[in-house]
Design a protein around this motif. Structure first.
Motif, PDB file in Angstrom:
ATOM      1  N   ALA A 170      -2.068  11.241  -1.019  1.00  0.00           N
ATOM      2  CA  ALA A 170      -1.216  12.408  -0.818  1.00  0.00           C
ATOM      3  C   ALA A 170      -1.773  13.632  -1.522  1.00  0.00           C
ATOM      4  O   ALA A 170      -1.722  14.750  -0.992  1.00  0.00           O
ATOM      5  CB  ALA A 170       0.198  12.101  -1.315  1.00  0.00           C
ATOM      6  N   GLU A 171      -2.324  13.442  -2.716  1.00  0.00           N
ATOM      7  CA  GLU A 171      -2.923  14.565  -3.444  1.00  0.00           C
ATOM      8  C   GLU A 171      -4.150  15.094  -2.713  1.00  0.00           C
ATOM      9  O   GLU A 171      -4.380  16.304  -2.657  1.00  0.00           O
ATOM     10  CB  GLU A 171      -3.293  14.111  -4.854  1.00  0.00           C
ATOM     11  N   LEU A 202      -7.590   3.110  -5.327  1.00  0.00           N
ATOM     12  CA  LEU A 202      -6.900   4.339  -4.940  1.00  0.00           C
ATOM     13  C   LEU A 202      -5.477   4.013  -4.517  1.00  0.00           C
ATOM     14  O   LEU A 202      -5.235   3.022  -3.837  1.00  0.00           O
ATOM     15  CB  LEU A 202      -7.645   5.026  -3.795  1.00  0.00           C
ATOM     16  N   THR A 203      -4.544   4.864  -4.904  1.00  0.00           N
ATOM     17  CA  THR A 203      -3.145   4.644  -4.586  1.00  0.00           C
ATOM     18  C   THR A 203      -2.696   5.591  -3.484  1.00  0.00           C
ATOM     19  O   THR A 203      -3.429   6.501  -3.080  1.00  0.00           O
ATOM     20  CB  THR A 203      -2.278   4.860  -5.835  1.00  0.00           C
ATOM     21  N   LEU A 259      -5.681   0.308   0.041  1.00  0.00           N
ATOM     22  CA  LEU A 259      -5.161   1.030  -1.108  1.00  0.00           C
ATOM     23  C   LEU A 259      -4.657   0.047  -2.151  1.00  0.00           C
ATOM     24  O   LEU A 259      -4.342  -1.109  -1.843  1.00  0.00           O
ATOM     25  CB  LEU A 259      -4.032   1.968  -0.679  1.00  0.00           C
ATOM     26  N   ARG A 260      -4.594   0.493  -3.368  1.00  0.00           N
ATOM     27  CA  ARG A 260      -4.142  -0.372  -4.461  1.00  0.00           C
ATOM     28  C   ARG A 260      -2.711  -0.839  -4.201  1.00  0.00           C
ATOM     29  O   ARG A 260      -1.824  -0.023  -3.929  1.00  0.00           O
ATOM     30  CB  ARG A 260      -4.222   0.371  -5.793  1.00  0.00           C
ATOM     31  N   GLU A 307       0.819  -1.212   0.000  1.00  0.00           N
ATOM     32  CA  GLU A 307       0.000   0.000   0.000  1.00  0.00           C
ATOM     33  C   GLU A 307       0.849   1.256   0.000  1.00  0.00           C
ATOM     34  O   GLU A 307       0.412   2.314  -0.460  1.00  0.00           O
ATOM     35  CB  GLU A 307      -0.917   0.008   1.217  1.00  0.00           C
ATOM     36  N   GLU A 308       2.046   1.190   0.586  1.00  0.00           N
ATOM     37  CA  GLU A 308       3.014   2.288   0.624  1.00  0.00           C
ATOM     38  C   GLU A 308       2.535   3.489   1.419  1.00  0.00           C
ATOM     39  O   GLU A 308       3.129   4.558   1.350  1.00  0.00           O
ATOM     40  CB  GLU A 308       3.403   2.724  -0.795  1.00  0.00           C
ATOM     41  N   ALA A 309       1.446   3.349   2.156  1.00  0.00           N
ATOM     42  CA  ALA A 309       0.942   4.419   3.018  1.00  0.00           C
ATOM     43  C   ALA A 309       0.028   3.783   4.049  1.00  0.00           C
ATOM     44  O   ALA A 309      -0.706   2.832   3.754  1.00  0.00           O
ATOM     45  CB  ALA A 309       0.198   5.488   2.222  1.00  0.00           C
TER      46      ALA A 309
END
Length: 375
Positions: free
Chosen positions: A222-223, A216-217, A129-130, A118-120
């Motif tokens: 972050a955006e 969602l990534t 998350l994707r 997920e990196e977050a």
């Protein structure tokens, strides 16, 4: 003292004794870890894949088994070492990182890798998350790990917060309970791309956790936080609406104080913004459409594309609108019986049947508005 002991203990050389000491110490500090069916853990698997719920998930898994998590973000050094991350010395692309992790996994003496696609971090309540595909390029067999965390008073993960804040909240609340569930290992299918492999594992974890598997990534998150921060920095904006579009976000305290009907005031402020762009449109038509769309940009688009019927207001000679374009005059001639349209009135909102002509007409209208605004 608790923060210092927790970080330094997690950075001690790996051993069963170290894991036991740290686990007891974390229990005293209010950090409890529960493991479901540890016999499912496959000792031959070289890569663990887990969902990301806090900034210290890798420390929690390390209390149960030996594993290493590479440092992807942040400067290397004492902080990275004290938090229990593994430094690979790779600062280039993801391809270089994958190659380094493959070399690391090829040595059987190294502990398995614990990766978070997920990196977050999320709170784990709504969805996943994707999953990024690069963690699934390291090995052809991975073992999913389902993580859940609960704590009283506050959520386990707050968006846009630092790891220091999360650590302080962890020791401030009475307790935090982690639930770790090991899923059976998942091999890669024949000629299966890494993207499909990642999606398959994501679906398995989502079903196990009872959440939605989203597309969602971490970059989307972050955006979203960047837009929220930008909105919060504009509390004194002259107007806006709390809609979904970027041009309609405004803080609720931007409305005048003491207003008896805040909803009417908000619609009036948005209508004034639309009126500045389209001065020939009556306020009544603008407010009627704003009550339905709740968005300035959508209302402007509806008025320009003719979705909202209205009679143009007559303007004074000194504030006449620019002359309509040729396509506008041609569209107006169909209903007015004349090819010439007075410069003080806009063309009727009937577009040509051809999409190309409608697009050209819209572009000409926009150029005319730009010229009028410059003058």
């Amino acid at each position: 003292i608790g923060v210092h002991v927790f970080l330094v203990s997690c950075a001690l050389p790996d051993s069963v004794l170290r894991r036991f000491i740290v686990r007891v110490m974390c229990s005293v500090l209010g950090l409890f870890v529960r493991e479901s069916d540890p016999r499912l853990r496959n000792v031959s698997v070289r890569v663990y894949i887990a969902n990301h719920v806090t900034q210290f998930d890798h420390n929690v898994i390390n209390l149960l088994t030996s594993c290493n998590t590479p440092a992807l973000n942040g400067a290397p050094g004492f902080i990275c070492w004290s938090r229990g991350f593994m430094e690979l010395g790779v600062t280039g692309s993801r391809a270089e990182l994958v190659d380094s992790l493959k070399v690391y996994s090829s040595h059987r003496g190294n502990p398995p890798l614990l990766l978070f696609p997920e990196e977050a971090a999320t709170n784990g309540r709504a969805g996943l998350l994707r999953f990024s595909s690069w963690p699934f390029s390291v090995s052809d067999v991975v073992q999913p790990v389902a993580l859940q965390a609960q704590r009283p008073l506050i959520t386990v993960s707050v968006a846009d917060s630092s790891w220091v804040t999360e650590l302080l909240w962890t020791f401030f609340v009475p307790f935090t309970v982690y639930q770790v569930r090991w899923l059976p290992s998942v091999p890669r299918r024949a000629e299966e791309p890494s993207e499909d492999f990642a999606l398959r594992v994501q679906e398995l974890l989502a079903v196990e956790l009872g959440v939605v598997s989203t597309r969602l990534t971490a970059a989307d998150g972050a955006e979203h936080m960047k837009r929220l921060r930008h909105t919060s920095l504009l509390p004194s904006a002259p107007g806006g609406c709390p809609g979904e579009c970027a041009g309609c976000r405004a803080a609720p305290w931007a409305l005048p104080l003491g207003t008896p009907h805040p909803e009417d005031t908000r619609i009036a402020v948005m209508a004034q913004r639309v009126k500045e762009v389209l001065p020939h449109v009556p306020l009544k038509a603008i407010r009627t459409d704003l009550a339905q769309t709740n968005c300035v940009d959508t209302t402007i688009a509806n008025l320009l594309e003719g979705r909202v019927p209205f009679f143009p207001e007559s303007r004074e000679a000194g504030s006449a609108l620019p002359a309509p374009s040729t396509s506008q005059a041609a569209a107006a001639s169909g209903t007015q019986g004349s090819g010439a349209v007075p410069s003080s009135k806009p063309a009727t909102k009937q577009f040509a049947k051809s999409p190309v002509e409608r697009h050209l007409s819209l572009q000409e209208r926009k150029r005319a508005l730009y010229d009028y605004a410059r003058r």
